[in-house]
Design an enzyme around this catalytic site. Structure first.
Site, mmCIF file in Angstrom:
data_model
loop_
_atom_site.group_PDB
_atom_site.id
_atom_site.type_symbol
_atom_site.label_atom_id
_atom_site.label_comp_id
_atom_site.label_asym_id
_atom_site.label_seq_id
_atom_site.Cartn_x
_atom_site.Cartn_y
_atom_site.Cartn_z
ATOM 1 N N GLU A 57 22.286 91.385 49.276
ATOM 2 C CA GLU A 57 21.964 89.955 49.058
ATOM 3 C C GLU A 57 21.658 89.928 47.550
ATOM 4 O O GLU A 57 22.024 89.275 46.806
ATOM 5 C CB GLU A 57 20.934 89.440 49.788
ATOM 6 C CG GLU A 57 21.140 89.244 51.434
ATOM 7 C CD GLU A 57 20.924 90.302 52.046
ATOM 8 O OE1 GLU A 57 20.471 90.318 53.374
ATOM 9 O OE2 GLU A 57 20.916 91.492 51.800
ATOM 10 N N CYS A 83 16.545 91.314 55.157
ATOM 11 C CA CYS A 83 15.320 91.645 55.314
ATOM 12 C C CYS A 83 14.128 90.879 54.897
ATOM 13 O O CYS A 83 14.298 90.058 53.956
ATOM 14 C CB CYS A 83 15.051 93.109 54.716
ATOM 15 S SG CYS A 83 15.062 93.236 53.086
ATOM 16 N N CYS A 92 14.886 90.611 50.941
ATOM 17 C CA CYS A 92 16.013 89.800 50.490
ATOM 18 C C CYS A 92 15.774 88.249 50.802
ATOM 19 O O CYS A 92 16.392 87.416 50.253
ATOM 20 C CB CYS A 92 17.071 90.353 51.266
ATOM 21 S SG CYS A 92 17.927 91.944 50.561
ATOM 22 N N ALA A 170 41.585 126.673 69.743
ATOM 23 C CA ALA A 170 41.877 128.115 68.984
ATOM 24 C C ALA A 170 42.609 128.882 69.793
ATOM 25 O O ALA A 170 42.467 128.629 71.232
ATOM 26 C CB ALA A 170 40.648 128.729 68.656
ATOM 27 N N ASP A 208 33.328 131.604 61.299
ATOM 28 C CA ASP A 208 34.333 130.860 60.198
ATOM 29 C C ASP A 208 33.781 130.994 58.935
ATOM 30 O O ASP A 208 34.615 130.502 57.911
ATOM 31 C CB ASP A 208 34.671 129.616 60.819
ATOM 32 C CG ASP A 208 35.157 129.552 62.119
ATOM 33 O OD1 ASP A 208 35.910 130.456 62.445
ATOM 34 O OD2 ASP A 208 35.124 128.600 63.036
ATOM 35 N N LEU A 212 31.603 122.966 55.571
ATOM 36 C CA LEU A 212 31.563 122.013 56.293
ATOM 37 C C LEU A 212 30.628 120.787 55.632
ATOM 38 O O LEU A 212 29.669 120.052 55.684
ATOM 39 C CB LEU A 212 30.058 122.306 57.177
ATOM 40 C CG LEU A 212 30.813 122.964 58.673
ATOM 41 C CD1 LEU A 212 29.646 123.642 59.431
ATOM 42 C CD2 LEU A 212 31.671 122.076 59.364
#
Length: 367
Positions: A57, A83, A92, A170, A208, A212
């Site tokens: 807003e 809010c 807001c 896998a 591995d 990530l």
């Protein structure tokens, strides 16, 4: 409440703005706002910024101000209740009232107990017309984790899996690069980017050595990394360490020397012992909500996948199916054997879509 076709157009625009905030607002909801004059002229628009920044807003009001247009008597189309409380930013509601907005059309009430209808009440008390419920489902979907955390005190856990046509993630030797093609892998990064955090297990880290993180997507924010590591085996040389990203390690056993070294590396440690010297997974999920995580993106091996699924902690499956037959290999989840199909977990297909050469499936648990 009957909404007009014009109302629907403006709310669709507000939702499109909220979608632009998909990667940046965590832990706040993604919200869009459009301001329209009484005679249908577009005046301003905006979406919620990064945490601590302006809400939708405020951004829309600033946009109108920069354009030099008057918003008195205008309608504000907003995807979530404005809010009414003082947080890291001001209410807001007060800004809309002060600006002279005459009508607020909102998709849905804010589930945050600090708001929860109080924003609407404050607007109505100021003489503003408030209409609620336009495209509610779209707004909820956009903030599915925020609604889950506010209403159930747990985040939305989405498990991502890439598998072959015959159900393997896998080969028997552990080789899984790459089952899916570039388009599907890039799509997976978009799902990572929208999450508050990525969750994995120590087995994946040791096998591995993954990054990530989010790559190839324009985002100013990397999701936190959550690691389940019962014995604190995370190598200090692992590629996951990144000073720009928070790493949280959940562990079950106490190893003071290891803990000190990991903390020196920047890790935040959470001790949650459970049965069998493993991390207490339900307690961990409760803790994740307390840490203000809305959506958690799970990318783990079949053992942790199985544990999370078996304990009923996963809300959604994001499955990429490659058109490959691989023969024997690792399954998506190490679940216990059943004697009766009636005992099988039941999931519902929410979406199926071709992503390049692969197929993306989105499924949700049937309670």
């Amino acid at each position: 409440m009957q909404f007009s076709s014009i109302d629907a157009v403006h709310m669709s625009q507000a939702i499109a703005l909220a979608e632009q905030a998909l990667f940046i607002t965590s832990p706040n909801p993604r919200v869009g706002c459009v301001l329209v004059s009484a005679d249908g002229q577009w005046l301003g628009q905006g979406h919620t910024q990064m945490a601590g920044g302006a809400h939708a807003e405020i951004m829309a009001l600033r946009d109108a101000q920069e354009r030099g247009v008057n918003v008195v008597g205008a309608t504000a189309y907003v995807t979530l209740e404005p809010c009414s409380h003082q947080g890291r930013t001001g209410p807001c509601c007060d800004a809309l009232i002060h600006a002279g907005i005459a009508r607020v059309v909102a998709s849905v009430q804010d589930p945050n107990p600090q708001v929860a209808g109080q924003g609407f009440a404050k607007l109505r008390a100021a003489g503003i017309q408030v209409d609620i419920g336009l495209q509610e489902e779209r707004s909820r979907e956009l903030n599915i984790g925020f609604f889950m955390r506010m209403q159930s005190s747990k985040p939305w856990l989405r498990m991502k899996i890439a598998q072959s046509l015959d159900g393997h993630t896998a080969l028997n030797n552990g080789n899984s690069q790459w089952l899916t093609q570039t388009d599907a892998r890039q799509d997976g990064h978009r799902w990572r980017a929208r999450a508050c955090a990525v969750l994995t297990g120590i087995g994946t880290v040791l096998d591995d050595d993954p990054l990530l993180n989010v790559r190839g997507i324009d985002t100013p924010r990397q999701p936190d990394l959550l690691l389940i590591d019962s014995q604190l085996q995370t190598p200090l040389t692992a590629r996951l360490w990144n000073p720009a990203r928070r790493v949280v390690i959940f562990h079950a056993q106490q190893h003071p020397d290891k803990a000190q070294a990991l903390q020196a590396q920047g890790a935040h440690l959470v001790h949650l012992p459970g049965p069998g010297n493993k991390v207490d997974l339900p307690a961990m999920v409760t803790q994740l909500a307390a840490m203000a995580y809305n959506e958690v993106h799970v990318e783990a091996g079949h053992k942790l996948n199985g544990s999370l699924l078996h304990t009923g902690l996963i809300d959604e499956l994001l499955v990429y199916v490659a058109p490959l037959l691989t023969g024997p290999g690792h399954s998506m989840a190490a679940l216990p054997a059943l004697n009766d199909l009636a005992d099988a977990q039941t999931w519902s297909f929410v979406q199926t879509e071709r992503i390049g050469a692969d197929l993306r499936l989105l499924l949700r648990r049937i309670a």
